[in-house]
Design a protein around this motif. Sequence first.
Motif, PDB file in Angstrom:
ATOM      1  N   GLY A  16      26.186 -47.248 -35.165  1.00  0.00           N
ATOM      2  CA  GLY A  16      26.393 -48.445 -34.361  1.00  0.00           C
ATOM      3  C   GLY A  16      25.205 -48.812 -33.488  1.00  0.00           C
ATOM      4  O   GLY A  16      25.247 -49.785 -32.750  1.00  0.00           O
ATOM      5  N   ARG A  51      26.685 -46.576 -28.511  1.00  0.00           N
ATOM      6  CA  ARG A  51      27.993 -45.945 -28.682  1.00  0.00           C
ATOM      7  C   ARG A  51      27.819 -44.471 -28.338  1.00  0.00           C
ATOM      8  O   ARG A  51      26.867 -43.836 -28.779  1.00  0.00           O
ATOM      9  N   ALA A 111      31.677 -47.755 -26.104  1.00  0.00           N
ATOM     10  CA  ALA A 111      30.761 -48.724 -26.710  1.00  0.00           C
ATOM     11  C   ALA A 111      30.363 -49.759 -25.663  1.00  0.00           C
ATOM     12  O   ALA A 111      31.181 -50.153 -24.824  1.00  0.00           O
TER      13      ALA A 111
END
Length: 159
Positions: A16, A51, A111
């Motif tokens: 991510g 993340r 996140a």
Amino acid sequence: MPILWPEILPLPTVQGYGIRPGEAILRTEMEAGPARQRKRFTQVPSRISVRWLMKREQFALFEAWYRWHAKEGGEWFEIPLLGGIGLVDHEARFTRQFEAKLVGGVLWEIASELEIRERPTLDRDALDLLLDNEPTSLLASVSALNTLVHQKLPGPMVW
């Protein structure tokens, strides 16, 4: 005194992770001929999607650090982040509130998005050196110089 990312907390995961440079160029379309472009800013912030995976105790520490030291994410802080030249300290701040969800009943997945003031890159001299030389030969020369200095030459002379 700069605010530092707590060493006890993990760094962002690679899953991510993404870097989105800000727009540095202003483009003006012309009625005839090519569009004109010019640099708008000398320093262009970039955004980094991050993340983290944290244990319960780490998440408790993160929440408190976020609230008290990072001032709910509004303060600049130093954190090691990945970029083209590797893991380097960046000056960052949160651009939005973090989101946290429990994963597997054990870990917290946090996140968010960070803004960094400036992406560290090779300086102009390093870029020119790498572009003008074949990288494998350059690395071999650096290795040979390292061996010469640290293994073959005598140590410092004592007077």
